[in-house]
Design an enzyme around this catalytic site. Structure first.
Site, mmCIF file in Angstrom:
data_model
loop_
_atom_site.group_PDB
_atom_site.id
_atom_site.type_symbol
_atom_site.label_atom_id
_atom_site.label_comp_id
_atom_site.label_asym_id
_atom_site.label_seq_id
_atom_site.Cartn_x
_atom_site.Cartn_y
_atom_site.Cartn_z
ATOM 1 N NE ARG A 15 -3.719 0.530 1.876
ATOM 2 C CZ ARG A 15 -5.223 0.522 2.421
ATOM 3 N NH1 ARG A 15 -5.441 1.197 3.481
ATOM 4 N NH2 ARG A 15 -5.927 -0.056 1.821
ATOM 5 C CG HIS A 27 -8.299 -0.091 -2.585
ATOM 6 N ND1 HIS A 27 -7.838 -1.185 -2.302
ATOM 7 C CD2 HIS A 27 -9.241 0.320 -1.713
ATOM 8 C CE1 HIS A 27 -7.868 -1.470 -1.099
ATOM 9 N NE2 HIS A 27 -8.656 -0.596 -0.631
HETATM 10 N N1 NVA Z 1 -10.016 6.464 -1.368
HETATM 11 C C1 NVA Z 1 -9.623 5.884 -0.153
HETATM 12 C C2 NVA Z 1 -9.793 4.584 0.261
HETATM 13 C C3 NVA Z 1 -9.501 4.031 1.567
HETATM 14 C C4 NVA Z 1 -9.859 2.781 1.492
HETATM 15 C C5 NVA Z 1 -8.185 6.507 0.175
HETATM 16 O O1 NVA Z 1 -7.319 6.304 -0.715
HETATM 17 O O2 NVA Z 1 -7.672 7.074 1.305
HETATM 18 N N1 CP Z 2 -11.448 -0.232 2.684
HETATM 19 C C1 CP Z 2 -10.096 -0.172 3.092
HETATM 20 O O1 CP Z 2 -9.281 -0.602 2.365
HETATM 21 O O2 CP Z 2 -9.830 -0.176 4.364
HETATM 22 P P1 CP Z 2 -8.532 0.059 5.070
HETATM 23 O O3 CP Z 2 -8.050 1.496 4.804
HETATM 24 O O4 CP Z 2 -9.140 -0.121 6.644
HETATM 25 O O5 CP Z 2 -7.817 -1.085 4.666
#
Ligand code: NVA
Ligand code: CP
Length: 327
Positions: A112, A139
């Site tokens: 990530r 994602h």
């Molecule tokens: N769009 C959000 C998703 C979190 C799961 C982010 O990137 O923070």
């Molecule tokens: N939806 C999702 O990716 O949640 P987290 O940021 O908690 O991993």
């Protein structure tokens, strides 16, 4: 009709990366959802004993981190937490060195981070599968769980198995920021033949390149549209979806975004405009009163916590395929 998982299409994924939704073909996407459903309901068992997944998370995470950890444990393998604060990654060790070293210890990496290019750099140097656990661009693991949830609600067969063809012609309506989550929904939806509408205020729409890619993948099976009116976005839709207005890394824009997104809250009025069977989804974390109202979030259409659970099932299927557990 595609109802059984475990075809050669999934075996071909052994050793491959999953950097974006389009790394899977339409058939592989469907087969992964079927395998996830089979694993969830105990119709299939896969053994990844002795295999390890490294987690390199440069951003916060609850669901992705925990669901990968539990998914690996359920398959008999283990995860190793390599977040930058506890490894040399955070002290500037080059990706080229880290990726080559870790490839000699673990069997896959879930990463990530911010830039998609950093993920691609890991994939370039690693000799093991690299998985996108969220970047600023996409994602893709989230989208697998999202469409698994939609399929459970709209494409469950009499025997409990999914009949994914029944997703075709349904509409996923995403309201809010045209961000990483929206991008993966567009591409994964296109692969599954689901119409995807993304509605948001001017200036916050999805990337033109992703829109073009999704439309190319959709062909004439389904439509991928970008809209600028919330009611038009949700009208008659089967799944309503939203995400935070300020993603990780955009904290300083939070105030401006709250002003710009005024009128884009996923609320009861929008739910009432959708198909009578419509479900409400959110990848979480959610901010009630901003991108979603408390009533929409907790109402009878809510499938948000099934969706969160499905992260684990979808990722078990993904890990089984990438780590060669099906061969
Ligand atoms: N769009 C959000 C998703 C979190 C799961 C982010 O990137 O923070
Ligand atoms: N939806 C999702 O990716 O949640 P987290 O940021 O908690 O991993």
């Amino acid at each position: 009709m595609v109802t059984h998982s475990g075809t050669p299409a999934l075996a071909e994924l052994a050793g491959r990366d999953f950097l974006c939704s389009a790394d899977l073909s339409a058939e592989q996407t469907s087969q992964l959802l079927l395998l996830a459903s089979d694993l969830k309901h105990g119709r299939r068992r896969i053994d990844l004993a002795g295999r390890s997944l490294g987690l390199i998370f440069s951003k916060a995470s609850t669901r992705t981190r925990v669901s990968f950890t539990v998914a690996m444990a359920r398959l008999g393998g283990q995860t190793i937490d390599l977040n930058p604060q506890v490894s040399q990654v955070g002290r500037g060790e080059p990706v080229a060195d880290t990726a080559r070293v870790l490839s000699r210890y673990v069997d896959a990496l879930a990463i990530r981070t911010f830039a998609q290019s950093e993920l691609e750099e890991y994939a370039h140097w690693a000799s093991i599968p690299v998985i996108n656990a969220l970047t600023d661009l996409e994602h893709p693991c989230q989208a697998l769980a999202d469409y698994l949830t939609m399929a459970e609600c709209f494409a469950g067969g009499a025997d409990g198995r999914l009949e994914l063809e029944r997703l075709q012609g349904l509409t996923m309506a995403y309201v809010g920021d045209g961000n990483n989550v929206a991008h993966s929904l567009m591409i994964c939806g296109a692969l599954l033949g689901v119409n995807v509408r993304v509605g948001g205020p001017a200036g916050y729409q999805p990337s033109a390149a992703v829109l073009e890619q999704a439309r190319r993948l959709a062909g004439d099976r389904c439509t991928i549209s970008v809209l600028q009116d919330p009611m038009d976005t949700v009208r008659g839709a089967h799944a309503l979806y939203t995400d935070v207005w300020a993603s990780m890394g955009q904290e300083e824009e939070k105030g401006a975004r709250e002003r710009d997104f005024s009128g884009w809250c996923l609320n009861e009025e929008l739910v009432a405009e959708a198909d009578a069977r419509a479900i409400v989804l959110h990848c979480l974390p959610a901010y009630r009163g901003l991108e979603i109202s408390a009533r929409a979030m907790e109402g009878s259409s809510n499938r948000i916590f099934e969706q969160a659970e499905n992260r684990m099932h979808a990722q078990q299927a993904l890990l089984a395929a990438l780590l060669g557990g099906l061969n």
